[in-house]
Design an enzyme around this catalytic site. Structure first.
Site, PDB file in Angstrom:
ATOM      1  N   GLU A   1       3.557   1.797   2.248  1.00  0.00           N
ATOM      2  CA  GLU A   1       3.691   0.442   2.786  1.00  0.00           C
ATOM      3  C   GLU A   1       5.153  -0.003   2.793  1.00  0.00           C
ATOM      4  O   GLU A   1       5.906   0.319   1.886  1.00  0.00           O
ATOM      5  CB  GLU A   1       2.869  -0.539   1.932  1.00  0.00           C
TER       6      GLU A   1
ATOM      7  N   ASP B   1      -5.811   3.072  -0.596  1.00  0.00           N
ATOM      8  CA  ASP B   1      -5.862   2.556  -1.965  1.00  0.00           C
ATOM      9  C   ASP B   1      -6.761   1.316  -2.025  1.00  0.00           C
ATOM     10  O   ASP B   1      -6.981   0.752  -3.094  1.00  0.00           O
ATOM     11  CB  ASP B   1      -4.459   2.309  -2.542  1.00  0.00           C
ATOM     12  N   SER B   2      -7.345   0.936  -0.883  1.00  0.00           N
ATOM     13  CA  SER B   2      -8.430  -0.059  -0.884  1.00  0.00           C
ATOM     14  C   SER B   2      -9.587   0.478  -1.730  1.00  0.00           C
ATOM     15  O   SER B   2     -10.482  -0.273  -2.118  1.00  0.00           O
ATOM     16  CB  SER B   2      -8.906  -0.362   0.547  1.00  0.00           C
TER      17      SER B   2
ATOM     18  N   ASP C   1      -3.265   7.509   0.764  1.00  0.00           N
ATOM     19  CA  ASP C   1      -2.371   6.390   0.478  1.00  0.00           C
ATOM     20  C   ASP C   1      -1.559   6.638  -0.783  1.00  0.00           C
ATOM     21  O   ASP C   1      -2.096   7.067  -1.800  1.00  0.00           O
ATOM     22  CB  ASP C   1      -3.230   5.126   0.240  1.00  0.00           C
TER      23      ASP C   1
ATOM     24  N   GLU D   1      -0.981  -3.719  10.360  1.00  0.00           N
ATOM     25  CA  GLU D   1      -2.136  -4.465   9.847  1.00  0.00           C
ATOM     26  C   GLU D   1      -1.970  -5.974  10.030  1.00  0.00           C
ATOM     27  O   GLU D   1      -0.920  -6.544   9.684  1.00  0.00           O
ATOM     28  CB  GLU D   1      -2.339  -4.150   8.352  1.00  0.00           C
TER      29      GLU D   1
ATOM     30  N   LYS E   1       0.610   7.994   3.377  1.00  0.00           N
ATOM     31  CA  LYS E   1       0.980   6.706   3.973  1.00  0.00           C
ATOM     32  C   LYS E   1       1.627   5.849   2.894  1.00  0.00           C
ATOM     33  O   LYS E   1       1.180   5.866   1.748  1.00  0.00           O
ATOM     34  CB  LYS E   1      -0.270   6.009   4.528  1.00  0.00           C
TER      35      LYS E   1
HETATM   36  O1  KIV Z   1      -5.918   1.040   1.600  1.00  0.00           O
HETATM   37  C1  KIV Z   1      -6.311   0.894   2.757  1.00  0.00           C
HETATM   38  O2  KIV Z   1      -7.478   1.112   3.106  1.00  0.00           O
HETATM   39  C2  KIV Z   1      -5.334   0.426   3.726  1.00  0.00           C
HETATM   40  C3  KIV Z   1      -5.868  -0.460   4.795  1.00  0.00           C
HETATM   41  C4  KIV Z   1      -6.105  -1.825   4.226  1.00  0.00           C
HETATM   42  C5  KIV Z   1      -4.974  -0.555   5.932  1.00  0.00           C
HETATM   43  O3  KIV Z   1      -4.181   0.667   3.586  1.00  0.00           O
END
Ligand code: KIV
Length: 286
Positions: free
Chosen positions: A116, A45-46, A84, A184, A114
Site C-alpha cells: 500500500e 490482509d483483509s 498482501d 481503492e 502487493k
Molecule cells: O486486503 C485486501 O483484501 C485488500 C483490499 C481491501 C483491496 O487490500
C-alpha cells in the site's frame, strides 16, 4: 487451464477484456475461485477482519499471510496469486521489504506481492522488490493500513487536488516498476484518469467501471461478512443467511432427536456380528 501470467494480463488490457480479481484466504474458497475461472486471486490482509476477527488489518502478521497463501495455493494451483504485504513488513526499509516479499513468494508460493502507498513513499520499495525479481502491485486510494492518516475507511480523491495527487502517485508507482496497480475507493473519474494514463493493468475496487479489471472481497460479495458492507460491493449471494439457517436447523434436529437417523447416517454391521458383539459384552461383563 494454464496459470495466467503478466503477459496474459497485458493481452487482456490490449484486447479490452476486463480482468477478474477476487480475494480468497483458504483452500476451499480458493478451489471454488479457480473453478469459476477468476483471472487473479488476492490473499489480502483483509484476512485480519474477515477470517481472524480483528477490527483492522494492522495486527495481521507475515506468518499469518504466508500460512493462508499456502492454503490458497493448494486450492488454486493454476491461478495467479497476489499476496498482501502486512503492516510493518515493508515500511521500515527496502531491505525489510525485499526480505518480506521473498518470504511471501518462497514460502507462501505467491506469484506477486502487493503493498500500500503512493509512488512518493513507495518508489524505492517497489524498485528494490522488483530488482530482486519479484512482481509487485501498488495499491492507492483508500489504503487501510494508513486508515489513521486517512481518517477512517473513507473514499479518497473526492476533491480536484486530491484527485490529481492520486493520479500522480499512480504514475510514480508505474515509473518505479509496479507491474499493476490496485485503486481503492475513489470516484469513477479518478479511476478513469489513472487507467487512461497507465501502461500497466489498473485494477479497481470501488474505483468505477473504467479500470482494466475489478476486485471484490469474497466475503462481501457472497454476503458472509456482515459487520459492514462498503458502498461499492455488489452482493451476489447471501451465504451468511444460508449457513446460519443450516446451523440453526442442525441444532434443532439434534435437540429434537431427528438427527442422526440410524438407517441413514450410521455404519452398518451384519446381524451375526451384532449378536456376537452383544454376547461378548454380556460375557465379558463390560
Ligand atoms: O486486503 C485486501 O483484501 C485488500 C483490499 C481491501 C483491496 O487490500
Amino acid at each position: 487451464m494454464a496459470k495466467k501470467s503478466i503477459h496474459d494480463f497485458h493481452k487482456m488490457v490490449a484486447e479490452k477484456e476486463p480482468i477478474t480479481y477476487l480475494t480468497a484466504y483458504d483452500y476451499l474458497t480458493a478451489k471454488m475461485v479457480e473453478k469459476a475461472g477468476i483471472d487473479m486471486i488476492l490473499v489480502g490482509d483483509s484476512l485480519g477482519m474477515v477470517v481472524l476477527g480483528y477490527e483492522t488489518t494492522i495486527p495481521v502478521t507475515l506468518e499469518d499471510m504466508i500460512r493462508h497463501c499456502q492454503a490458497v495455493r493448494r486450492g488454486a494451483p493454476n491461478t495467479f496469486i497476489v499476496g498482501d504485504m502486512t503492516y510493518m513488513s515493508y515500511q521500515v526499509s527496502d531491505e525489510q521489504a525485499v526480505e518480506s516479499a521473498g518470504r511471501m513468494v518462497k514460502e507462501g508460493l505467491c506469484d506477486a506481492v502487493k503493498l500500500e502507498g503512493g509512488g512518493t513513499r513507495m518508489a524505492s520499495r517497489i524498485k528494490a522488490i522488483n530488482e530482486s525479481g519479484i512482481l509487485v502491485m501498488g495499491h492507492i486510494g483508500l489504503t487501510p493500513q494508513s486508515m489513521g492518516q486517512q481518517g477512517g475507511y473513507k473514499a479518497q480523491g473526492r476533491n480536484s487536488q486530491a484527485a490529481v495527487n492520486i493520479v500522480k502517485e499512480a504514475k510514480r508507482l508505474e515509473e518505479a516498476g509496479a507491474f499493476s496497480i490496485l485503486v481503492e475507493a475513489v470516484p469513477s473519474m479518478v479511476g478513469k484518469a489513472i487507467t487512461e494514463r497507465a501502461g500497466i493493468p489498473i485494477l479497481g475496487i470501488g474505483a468505477g467501471s473504467y479500470t482494466h479489471g475489478q476486485l471484490l472481497i469474497f466475503a462481501d460479495m457472497v454476503g458472509l461478512y456482515d459487520n459492514f458492507t462498503p458502498k461499492f460491493v455488489k452482493q451476489y449471494a447471501n451465504v451468511n443467511e444460508v449457513i446460519s439457517k443450516a446451523f440453526k436447523q442442525y441444532h434443532q434436529d439434534v435437540k429434537d432427536k431427528s438427527f442422526p437417523i440410524d438407517s441413514e447416517h450410521t455404519y452398518k454391521m451384519k446381524d451375526e456380528e451384532v449378536q456376537d458383539f452383544l454376547g461378548l459384552l454380556e460375557k465379558e461383563d463390560i
